[in-house]
Scaffold this active site. Structure first.
Site, PDB file in Angstrom:
ATOM      1  N   CYS A  96       0.852  -1.185   0.000  1.00  0.00           N
ATOM      2  CA  CYS A  96       0.000   0.000   0.000  1.00  0.00           C
ATOM      3  C   CYS A  96       0.888   1.236   0.000  1.00  0.00           C
ATOM      4  O   CYS A  96       1.790   1.357   0.829  1.00  0.00           O
ATOM      5  CB  CYS A  96      -0.901  -0.011   1.227  1.00  0.00           C
ATOM      6  N   CYS A 139       0.050   3.267   3.588  1.00  0.00           N
ATOM      7  CA  CYS A 139       0.465   2.764   4.905  1.00  0.00           C
ATOM      8  C   CYS A 139       1.649   1.808   4.841  1.00  0.00           C
ATOM      9  O   CYS A 139       2.132   1.364   5.868  1.00  0.00           O
ATOM     10  CB  CYS A 139      -0.709   2.089   5.608  1.00  0.00           C
ATOM     11  N   CYS A 145      -1.676 -11.093  -7.126  1.00  0.00           N
ATOM     12  CA  CYS A 145      -2.221 -12.052  -6.158  1.00  0.00           C
ATOM     13  C   CYS A 145      -2.229 -11.369  -4.805  1.00  0.00           C
ATOM     14  O   CYS A 145      -1.168 -11.054  -4.255  1.00  0.00           O
ATOM     15  CB  CYS A 145      -1.356 -13.303  -6.097  1.00  0.00           C
TER      16      CYS A 145
END
Length: 87
Positions: free
Chosen positions: A42, A45, A65
């Site tokens: 991400c 974060c 995945c």
């Protein structure tokens, strides 16, 4: 990631061919196994989302995945709210 980019990869992992916004994820090489893999994190974060491989379907040829617990499912029509969170 949008449901329209999800496909059955046969891996048992939720698989997508493209992120909703390429700026929402960062890619980094992961050496935790014998063969290096590209980790998907991400961009906000820095949390681990899964891995991406070069054996996916068109149009991207990628197979993202993802860890199912890293996904948050939202209904269509809230893309603007989602994009604000990711930005």
């Amino acid at each position: 990631f949008q449901a329209s980019t999800k496909y059955e990869s046969g891996t048992g992992w939720p698989s997508f061919h493209s992120p909703l916004d390429g700026r929402a994820v960062d890619l980094d090489v992961d050496y935790k196994l014998i063969v290096p893999r590209t980790e998907v994190r991400c961009a906000t974060c820095d949390g681990h989302l899964g891995h991406v491989f070069d054996d996916g379907p068109k149009p991207s040829g990628k197979r993202y995945c993802l860890n199912g617990v890293a996904l948050r499912f939202v209904r269509d029509g809230v893309d603007e709210e989602l994009m604000e969170e990711v930005a």
